[in-house]
Write an enzyme that holds these catalytic residues in place. Structure first.
Site, PDB file in Angstrom:
ATOM      1  N   ASP A  44       6.127   6.020   4.561  1.00  0.00           N
ATOM      2  CA  ASP A  44       5.077   7.028   4.394  1.00  0.00           C
ATOM      3  C   ASP A  44       4.821   7.249   2.893  1.00  0.00           C
ATOM      4  O   ASP A  44       5.744   7.591   2.149  1.00  0.00           O
ATOM      5  CB  ASP A  44       5.550   8.331   5.059  1.00  0.00           C
ATOM      6  CG  ASP A  44       4.460   9.387   5.099  1.00  0.00           C
ATOM      7  OD1 ASP A  44       3.452   9.241   4.366  1.00  0.00           O
ATOM      8  OD2 ASP A  44       4.621  10.367   5.850  1.00  0.00           O
ATOM      9  N   ASP A  99       3.328   0.599   5.200  1.00  0.00           N
ATOM     10  CA  ASP A  99       2.294   1.420   5.829  1.00  0.00           C
ATOM     11  C   ASP A  99       2.986   2.352   6.816  1.00  0.00           C
ATOM     12  O   ASP A  99       4.173   2.175   7.086  1.00  0.00           O
ATOM     13  CB  ASP A  99       1.261   0.530   6.566  1.00  0.00           C
ATOM     14  CG  ASP A  99      -0.092   1.232   6.727  1.00  0.00           C
ATOM     15  OD1 ASP A  99      -0.127   2.318   7.334  1.00  0.00           O
ATOM     16  OD2 ASP A  99      -1.096   0.710   6.230  1.00  0.00           O
ATOM     17  N   ILE A 100       2.229   3.322   7.371  1.00  0.00           N
ATOM     18  CA  ILE A 100       2.839   4.141   8.428  1.00  0.00           C
ATOM     19  C   ILE A 100       2.555   3.543   9.802  1.00  0.00           C
ATOM     20  O   ILE A 100       3.049   4.022  10.800  1.00  0.00           O
ATOM     21  CB  ILE A 100       2.381   5.628   8.392  1.00  0.00           C
ATOM     22  CG1 ILE A 100       0.860   5.728   8.275  1.00  0.00           C
ATOM     23  CG2 ILE A 100       3.066   6.383   7.275  1.00  0.00           C
ATOM     24  CD1 ILE A 100       0.340   7.151   8.489  1.00  0.00           C
ATOM     25  N   LYS A 146     -11.550  11.713  -4.542  1.00  0.00           N
ATOM     26  CA  LYS A 146     -11.664  10.496  -5.355  1.00  0.00           C
ATOM     27  C   LYS A 146     -12.006  10.847  -6.810  1.00  0.00           C
ATOM     28  O   LYS A 146     -11.466  10.252  -7.737  1.00  0.00           O
ATOM     29  CB  LYS A 146     -12.717   9.539  -4.773  1.00  0.00           C
ATOM     30  CG  LYS A 146     -12.280   8.861  -3.476  1.00  0.00           C
ATOM     31  CD  LYS A 146     -11.075   7.966  -3.691  1.00  0.00           C
ATOM     32  CE  LYS A 146     -10.646   7.240  -2.432  1.00  0.00           C
ATOM     33  NZ  LYS A 146      -9.374   6.517  -2.580  1.00  0.00           N
ATOM     34  N   GLY A 157      -0.257   0.919   2.226  1.00  0.00           N
ATOM     35  CA  GLY A 157      -1.461   0.932   3.076  1.00  0.00           C
ATOM     36  C   GLY A 157      -1.827  -0.483   3.486  1.00  0.00           C
ATOM     37  O   GLY A 157      -2.998  -0.827   3.626  1.00  0.00           O
ATOM     38  N   TYR A 175     -13.633  13.831   0.753  1.00  0.00           N
ATOM     39  CA  TYR A 175     -13.228  12.494   0.305  1.00  0.00           C
ATOM     40  C   TYR A 175     -13.693  12.257  -1.133  1.00  0.00           C
ATOM     41  O   TYR A 175     -12.922  11.840  -1.994  1.00  0.00           O
ATOM     42  CB  TYR A 175     -13.836  11.477   1.262  1.00  0.00           C
ATOM     43  CG  TYR A 175     -13.572  10.031   0.941  1.00  0.00           C
ATOM     44  CD1 TYR A 175     -12.304   9.486   1.098  1.00  0.00           C
ATOM     45  CD2 TYR A 175     -14.601   9.197   0.509  1.00  0.00           C
ATOM     46  CE1 TYR A 175     -12.068   8.153   0.830  1.00  0.00           C
ATOM     47  CE2 TYR A 175     -14.374   7.859   0.240  1.00  0.00           C
ATOM     48  CZ  TYR A 175     -13.100   7.340   0.394  1.00  0.00           C
ATOM     49  OH  TYR A 175     -12.876   6.019   0.128  1.00  0.00           O
ATOM     50  N   GLY A 222      -4.137  -1.420   6.593  1.00  0.00           N
ATOM     51  CA  GLY A 222      -5.522  -0.947   6.640  1.00  0.00           C
ATOM     52  C   GLY A 222      -6.541  -2.044   6.377  1.00  0.00           C
ATOM     53  O   GLY A 222      -6.192  -3.223   6.251  1.00  0.00           O
ATOM     54  N   GLN A 223      -7.798  -1.620   6.302  1.00  0.00           N
ATOM     55  CA  GLN A 223      -8.897  -2.588   6.173  1.00  0.00           C
ATOM     56  C   GLN A 223      -8.773  -3.416   4.887  1.00  0.00           C
ATOM     57  O   GLN A 223      -8.877  -4.632   4.923  1.00  0.00           O
ATOM     58  CB  GLN A 223     -10.244  -1.847   6.178  1.00  0.00           C
ATOM     59  CG  GLN A 223     -11.436  -2.790   6.275  1.00  0.00           C
ATOM     60  CD  GLN A 223     -12.754  -2.164   5.813  1.00  0.00           C
ATOM     61  OE1 GLN A 223     -12.761  -1.089   5.204  1.00  0.00           O
ATOM     62  NE2 GLN A 223     -13.851  -2.816   6.119  1.00  0.00           N
TER      63      GLN A 223
HETATM   64  N1  SER Z   1     -16.368   3.255   2.818  1.00  0.00           N
HETATM   65  C1  SER Z   1     -15.966   4.570   2.440  1.00  0.00           C
HETATM   66  C2  SER Z   1     -16.369   5.572   3.433  1.00  0.00           C
HETATM   67  O1  SER Z   1     -17.416   5.398   4.038  1.00  0.00           O
HETATM   68  C3  SER Z   1     -16.557   4.927   1.114  1.00  0.00           C
HETATM   69  O2  SER Z   1     -15.651   4.642   0.116  1.00  0.00           O
HETATM   70  O3  SER Z   1     -15.702   6.528   3.613  1.00  0.00           O
END
Ligand code: SER
Length: 316
Positions: free
Chosen positions: A52, A34-35, A146, A8, A142, A11-12
């Site tokens: 992937d 990353d993809i 987690k 990843g 999400y 990503g950010q």
């Molecule tokens: N920053 C994330 C989100 O807003 C939370 O872990 O999905």
């Protein structure tokens, strides 16, 4: 010498973490995957491969071929996007974690990092100074993924001695790579819009206070946790981590100190409900006690840097 893999890396978090890890371990020892294509600096400073995280066979070959000793697995679908594709998001977030946990068990991987989130909490959790151990009844896909992920991490540590470490990140704010589809991402967008248009239409209500953190603090915490001696890591699910908490109205006031005619308007969407289910501030005393965590950046320092760096980006 450690050989580190970042999954990843475009990503950010991944794009910044990869560069910091390359400073620590040497460019050629930090492998980025990353993809999608990463930012230029990640691409040019060391090894990168399109890979992937759901492809277990390719991943295990890659880890063995490059004698990887540490993995940071950051690939995930964030909260807002996950609500649009619930089962797919569950599949991606869970399967990719289980693949890497099992890979750690089967190979000589020394350490594994996986990010959890404040999204593990829900309406029934105390909102202020949320404790490490408390009610966790998330009601987003999400958050559910987690929370389940945290349980799996602890399970693999207890049962198979996989040295997995994790942080419940608050909303992360950065200027390098934009996040995608998170609830806390308004606090990144607002800086870009302030510079481009001097106004921002916020998808949360003005008083939606959430725990946040500037990316350099998050990167420091992550590397610090991973460098810590194993015996000091008492929590194998995931550590609470805190720095600043603010609302859209408060960040707007801070931006107005630099851009006087900046205006914010509010048009809350489905993400407001997500924000309402999350804590407003976090108790991270366990992270402080176990591995010496301490944050550096407040809202005003962060705002100054964000505005300066985004201006530079636009000039270039
Ligand atoms: N920053 C994330 C989100 O807003 C939370 O872990 O999905």
């Amino acid at each position: 010498m450690e050989k580190v893999l970042v999954i990843g890396a475009s990503g950010q978090i991944g794009s910044e973490l990869t560069m910091s890890l390359r400073n620590v371990y040497g460019n050629e020892n930090v492998f980025a995957t990353d993809i999608k294509q990463p930012p230029q600096d990640v691409l040019e400073s060391g090894p990168f491969q399109i890979l992937d995280a759901m492809n277990d066979k390719e991943l295990i070959h890659y880890v063995i071929r490059h004698k990887i000793s540490q993995v940071y697995h950051l690939a995930a679908v964030l909260s807002g996007n996950a609500e649009k594709i619930p089962l797919q998001a569950w599949e991606i977030n869970m399967k990719s974690l289980l693949i890497i946990l099992d890979l750690a068990k089967e190979t000589s991987l020394k350490r594994l990092f996986w990010p959890s989130s404040i999204a593990v909490f829900g309406h029934s959790t105390p909102k202020n100074n949320t404790p490490q151990l408390t009610v966790t009844e998330p009601n987003t896909v999400y958050g559910i993924s987690k929370l389940a992920g945290e349980r799996w991490c602890e399970y693999y540590f207890n049962k198979y001695k996989v040295d997995v470490r994790s942080i419940r990140y608050p909303g992360l704010i950065s200027y390098k790579t934009e996040a995608g589809g998170g609830t806390t991402d308004y606090a990144v967008e607002i800086y870009y819009e302030a510079i481009k248009n001097k106004n921002y239409e916020c998808f949360l209500k003005e008083d939606a206070t959430l725990p946040m953190m500037f990316m350099p603090d998050a990167i420091e915490a992550t590397i610090k946790l991973m460098e810590c001696e194993s015996s000091k890591i008492k929590i194998r699910s995931s550590y609470n981590l805190a720095s600043i908490s603010f609302s859209p109205a408060e960040i707007a006031t801070e931006i107005k100190r630099h851009i006087r005619d900046f205006k914010i308007t509010y048009k809350p969407d489905f993400r407001q409900q997500i924000a309402e289910s999350w804590p407003q501030s976090i108790d991270d005393s366990a992270a402080q006690a176990d591995w010496g965590w301490k944050y550096k950046y407040g809202l005003s320092e962060m705002t100054k840097i964000m505005l300066e760096e985004i201006r530079k980006k636009f000039r270039n």
